[in-house]
Design an enzyme around this catalytic site. Structure first.
Site, PDB file in Angstrom:
ATOM      1  N   GLU A 115      -6.664  -5.773   3.741  1.00 39.45           N
ATOM      2  CA  GLU A 115      -6.736  -7.054   3.009  1.00 39.45           C
ATOM      3  C   GLU A 115      -7.962  -7.094   2.093  1.00 39.45           C
ATOM      4  O   GLU A 115      -8.640  -8.111   1.996  1.00 39.45           O
ATOM      5  CB  GLU A 115      -6.795  -8.222   3.994  1.00 39.45           C
ATOM      6  CG  GLU A 115      -5.593  -8.312   4.888  1.00 39.45           C
ATOM      7  CD  GLU A 115      -4.370  -8.847   4.173  1.00 39.45           C
ATOM      8  OE1 GLU A 115      -4.490  -9.256   3.002  1.00 39.45           O
ATOM      9  OE2 GLU A 115      -3.294  -8.819   4.780  1.00 39.45           O
ATOM     10  N   GLY A 116      -8.237  -5.975   1.441  1.00 36.02           N
ATOM     11  CA  GLY A 116      -9.411  -5.872   0.581  1.00 36.02           C
ATOM     12  C   GLY A 116     -10.578  -5.401   1.407  1.00 36.02           C
ATOM     13  O   GLY A 116     -11.003  -6.077   2.349  1.00 36.02           O
ATOM     14  N   THR A 161       0.824  -1.210   0.000  1.00 33.61           N
ATOM     15  CA  THR A 161       0.000   0.000   0.000  1.00 33.61           C
ATOM     16  C   THR A 161       0.861   1.266   0.000  1.00 33.61           C
ATOM     17  O   THR A 161       1.899   1.324   0.653  1.00 33.61           O
ATOM     18  CB  THR A 161      -0.909   0.005   1.251  1.00 33.61           C
ATOM     19  OG1 THR A 161      -1.642  -1.222   1.280  1.00 33.61           O
ATOM     20  CG2 THR A 161      -1.863   1.178   1.252  1.00 33.61           C
TER      21      THR A 161
HETATM   22  C1  LIG Z   1      -3.847  -1.051  10.640  1.00 33.51           C
HETATM   23  C2  LIG Z   1      -3.579  -1.317   9.196  1.00 33.51           C
HETATM   24  C3  LIG Z   1      -2.559  -2.201   8.835  1.00 33.51           C
HETATM   25  C4  LIG Z   1      -2.255  -2.389   7.491  1.00 33.51           C
HETATM   26  N1  LIG Z   1      -1.214  -3.222   7.136  1.00 33.51           N
HETATM   27  C5  LIG Z   1      -0.794  -3.264   5.832  1.00 33.51           C
HETATM   28  C6  LIG Z   1       0.415  -3.956   5.483  1.00 33.51           C
HETATM   29  O1  LIG Z   1       1.056  -4.599   6.321  1.00 33.51           O
HETATM   30  N2  LIG Z   1       0.848  -3.884   4.189  1.00 33.51           N
HETATM   31  C7  LIG Z   1       0.166  -3.201   3.221  1.00 33.51           C
HETATM   32  O2  LIG Z   1       0.620  -3.165   2.092  1.00 33.51           O
HETATM   33  N3  LIG Z   1      -1.000  -2.529   3.522  1.00 33.51           N
HETATM   34  C8  LIG Z   1      -1.473  -2.545   4.808  1.00 33.51           C
HETATM   35  N4  LIG Z   1      -2.636  -1.855   5.139  1.00 33.51           N
HETATM   36  C9  LIG Z   1      -3.318  -1.085   4.100  1.00 33.51           C
HETATM   37  C10 LIG Z   1      -4.680  -1.643   3.686  1.00 33.51           C
HETATM   38  O3  LIG Z   1      -4.536  -2.823   2.981  1.00 33.51           O
HETATM   39  C11 LIG Z   1      -5.406  -0.544   2.887  1.00 33.51           C
HETATM   40  O4  LIG Z   1      -5.794   0.439   3.828  1.00 33.51           O
HETATM   41  C12 LIG Z   1      -6.615  -1.068   2.135  1.00 33.51           C
HETATM   42  O5  LIG Z   1      -6.178  -1.798   1.009  1.00 33.51           O
HETATM   43  C13 LIG Z   1      -7.551   0.047   1.662  1.00 33.51           C
HETATM   44  O6  LIG Z   1      -6.852   1.029   0.980  1.00 33.51           O
HETATM   45  P1  LIG Z   1      -7.061   2.583   1.335  1.00 33.51           P
HETATM   46  O7  LIG Z   1      -6.922   2.718   2.809  1.00 33.51           O
HETATM   47  O8  LIG Z   1      -6.153   3.359   0.468  1.00 33.51           O
HETATM   48  O9  LIG Z   1      -8.562   2.879   0.989  1.00 33.51           O
HETATM   49  P2  LIG Z   1      -9.160   3.253  -0.465  1.00 33.51           P
HETATM   50  O10 LIG Z   1      -8.703   2.258  -1.486  1.00 33.51           O
HETATM   51  O11 LIG Z   1      -8.911   4.687  -0.732  1.00 33.51           O
HETATM   52  O12 LIG Z   1     -10.708   3.028  -0.197  1.00 33.51           O
HETATM   53  C14 LIG Z   1     -11.510   3.999   0.489  1.00 33.51           C
HETATM   54  C15 LIG Z   1     -12.980   3.586   0.377  1.00 33.51           C
HETATM   55  O13 LIG Z   1     -13.350   3.559  -0.998  1.00 33.51           O
HETATM   56  C16 LIG Z   1     -13.907   2.310  -1.336  1.00 33.51           C
HETATM   57  N5  LIG Z   1     -13.587   1.993  -2.726  1.00 33.51           N
HETATM   58  C17 LIG Z   1     -12.348   1.894  -3.277  1.00 33.51           C
HETATM   59  N6  LIG Z   1     -12.466   1.634  -4.590  1.00 33.51           N
HETATM   60  C18 LIG Z   1     -13.789   1.546  -4.865  1.00 33.51           C
HETATM   61  C19 LIG Z   1     -14.565   1.285  -6.057  1.00 33.51           C
HETATM   62  N7  LIG Z   1     -13.989   1.047  -7.234  1.00 33.51           N
HETATM   63  N8  LIG Z   1     -15.902   1.299  -5.972  1.00 33.51           N
HETATM   64  C20 LIG Z   1     -16.525   1.538  -4.787  1.00 33.51           C
HETATM   65  N9  LIG Z   1     -15.865   1.785  -3.628  1.00 33.51           N
HETATM   66  C21 LIG Z   1     -14.513   1.783  -3.680  1.00 33.51           C
HETATM   67  C22 LIG Z   1     -13.301   1.326  -0.345  1.00 33.51           C
HETATM   68  O14 LIG Z   1     -14.124   0.154  -0.202  1.00 33.51           O
HETATM   69  C23 LIG Z   1     -13.258   2.180   0.905  1.00 33.51           C
HETATM   70  O15 LIG Z   1     -14.517   2.155   1.523  1.00 33.51           O
HETATM   71  C24 LIG Z   1      -3.009  -1.716   6.478  1.00 33.51           C
HETATM   72  C25 LIG Z   1      -4.059  -0.856   6.868  1.00 33.51           C
HETATM   73  C26 LIG Z   1      -4.345  -0.669   8.201  1.00 33.51           C
HETATM   74  C27 LIG Z   1      -5.455   0.263   8.569  1.00 33.51           C
END
Ligand SMILES: Cc1cc2nc3c(=O)[nH]c(=O)nc-3n(C[C@H](O)[C@H](O)[C@H](O)COP(=O)(O)OP(=O)(O)OC[C@H]3O[C@@H](n4cnc5c(N)ncnc54)[C@H](O)[C@@H]3O)c2cc1C
Length: 388
Positions: A368-369, A137
């Site tokens: 994780e999605g 990410t």
């Molecule tokens: C505590 C914590 C630990 C983590 N650990 C890791 C790690 O070890 N390694 C790593 O790589 N990542 C890690 N992550 C990251 C995590 O996988 C991401 O936060 C997650 O993939 C969502 O991405 P984003 O936060 O950018 O949200 P976004 O992708 O910006 O999504 C925001 C909102 O928009 C919605 N959305 C997105 N696209 C669409 C669409 N096409 N249509 C409709 N709705 C949509 C989503 O469902 C969500 O509700 C971690 C996150 C947290 C909070």
């Protein structure tokens, strides 16, 4: 806590082997005796994990537990799932530690690494002498990480990496980072030792959720690595996505553990709490909530068990994992909210578990999605039409 009995309304225990029950009960006991007494202190200290438990987790075979060889326990996927369930009965942060180490660091090395990489890292990671993190990410690319900006450019016999990864579990305590980066041939995975010049990890603070887990930002500025650090078998987004399928599988089970902890706490509390001259548990509104919890836990158990059987038979499809992760986390979150509600004012303090699980599950719903992304994956599967 040591006498946590679990929830088994449909006698699913009868479907488990002795080894599977033993794996579950051993971890259940460990969580009760060694993790839960520490959890309150770590929740109060934002973003800290009881690192002193790492050797014990390793001794129990919990890192890369369903992988084979190189010091891994080689459990089947039912036993592995039960282990994840028990860890998350303790806390989502505890399960996250094991998920990242096993599914997101050891799995890609086992599946896509060279023999030298496997020999160098897998025994160290399995024994807990080394800790790893998974950098996919970025600040601007989460759900659709294929847009990543982090770049790896060929330089002589090696590579130079530049970019920022955010929300990375265990970044500041890792010895090795699995970093996914864009190259001129597409996305590739690299093993980056965290003491390389130009690599920096910083803790992220201020989390309401997953406070027992270390979350970090990784900064890579002209980090030079040899070509021997590239995962030779990982090409394109298939590499990181296959790791995520493994981790999501563990989460589908883990969420059941969090739900069971909340249900058990709410049931016990409601039996003891007297309102209007009688036990809270005797009121119809309460009973409806408790029955909902039991029903959803039981359905989630059946779902996870069937997915485990298919995984062990080699027939797993990533959309099956999407269905299980999405459903089980969603119902676990609903159960945690109901449990918090049943505990009344006591439900908002950290002497009780429900609210801790509830806020943790908000993260589990996102990482994780996200819940919605798994819906889109499933929708594509059944309609043949990709909305993403
Ligand atoms: C505590 C914590 C630990 C983590 N650990 C890791 C790690 O070890 N390694 C790593 O790589 N990542 C890690 N992550 C990251 C995590 O996988 C991401 O936060 C997650 O993939 C969502 O991405 P984003 O936060 O950018 O949200 P976004 O992708 O910006 O999504 C925001 C909102 O928009 C919605 N959305 C997105 N696209 C669409 C669409 N096409 N249509 C409709 N709705 C949509 C989503 O469902 C969500 O509700 C971690 C996150 C947290 C909070």
């Amino acid at each position: 806590m040591a006498d946590f009995a679990g929830v088994d309304f449909l006698r699913l225990d009868e479907l488990l082997s002795d080894e599977e029950r033993l794996a579950r009960d051993t971890v259940r006991d460990f969580v009760s005796k060694e993790f839960l007494p520490l959890v309150q202190e770590h929740v109060r200290r934002d973003g800290s994990f009881p690192m002193e438990l790492v050797p014990k987790l390793a001794e129990l075979g919990l890192f890369g537990a369903n992988l084979h060889g190189y010091g891994c326990a080689g459990m089947n996927n039912v036993a592995y799932g039960l282990v994840m369930q028990e860890l998350e009965r303790g806390d989502s942060g505890l399960r996250s530690f094991a998920s990242v180490q096993g599914s997101l660091v050891m799995y890609p090395i086992r599946s896509y690494g060279s023999d030298e990489q496997k020999e160098r890292w897998l025994p160290e990671l399995a024994s807990g002498r080394a800790v790893g993190c998974f950098g996919l990410t970025e600040p601007d690319f989460g759900s659709f990480a294929s847009g990543m900006i982090t770049k790896a450019v060929r330089h002589g016999d090696g590579w130079v990496l530049n970019g920022t990864k955010r929300w990375i579990t265990n970044g500041t305590v890792s010895d090795v980072a699995v970093v996914w980066a864009r190259t001129e041939d597409g996305i590739r995975g690299f093993l980056v030792e965290t003491d390389r010049p130009g690599f920096e990890a910083r803790d992220m603070k201020g989390k309401f959720s997953l406070r027992t887990s270390i979350t970090s930002e990784l900064f890579l500025q002209d980090v030079e690595i040899p070509d021997a650090n590239r995962l030779p078998g990982a090409e394109g987004m298939k590499g990181p996505l296959s790791c995520l399928t493994q981790a999501r599988y563990g989460i589908a089970w883990g969420a059941i553990g969090a739900a069971m902890a909340c249900y058990e706490e709410a049931l016990r509390y409601a039996k003891d709490r007297v309102v209007q001259g009688g036990a809270l548990a005797g009121k119809q509104l309460t009973q409806e909530k408790l029955v909902f919890m039991l029903t959803e836990i039981t359905k989630a158990q059946l779902l996870a068990l069937r997915v485990a059987q298919i995984k062990d038979q080699g027939g797993l499809h990533h959309a099956m994992v999407s269905l299980a992760k999405r459903n089980n986390v969603d119902v676990a979150l609903q159960i945690a909210r109901l449990a918090r509600d049943l505990l009344g004012a006591n439900g908002i303090v950290d002497d009780y578990q429900a609210m801790r699980h509830m806020v943790n599950l908000e993260t589990v719903r996102t990482y994780e999605g996200t819940h919605d992304v798994h819906m889109l994956i499933l929708a594509k599967e059944i309609t043949g039409l990709a909305a993403i």
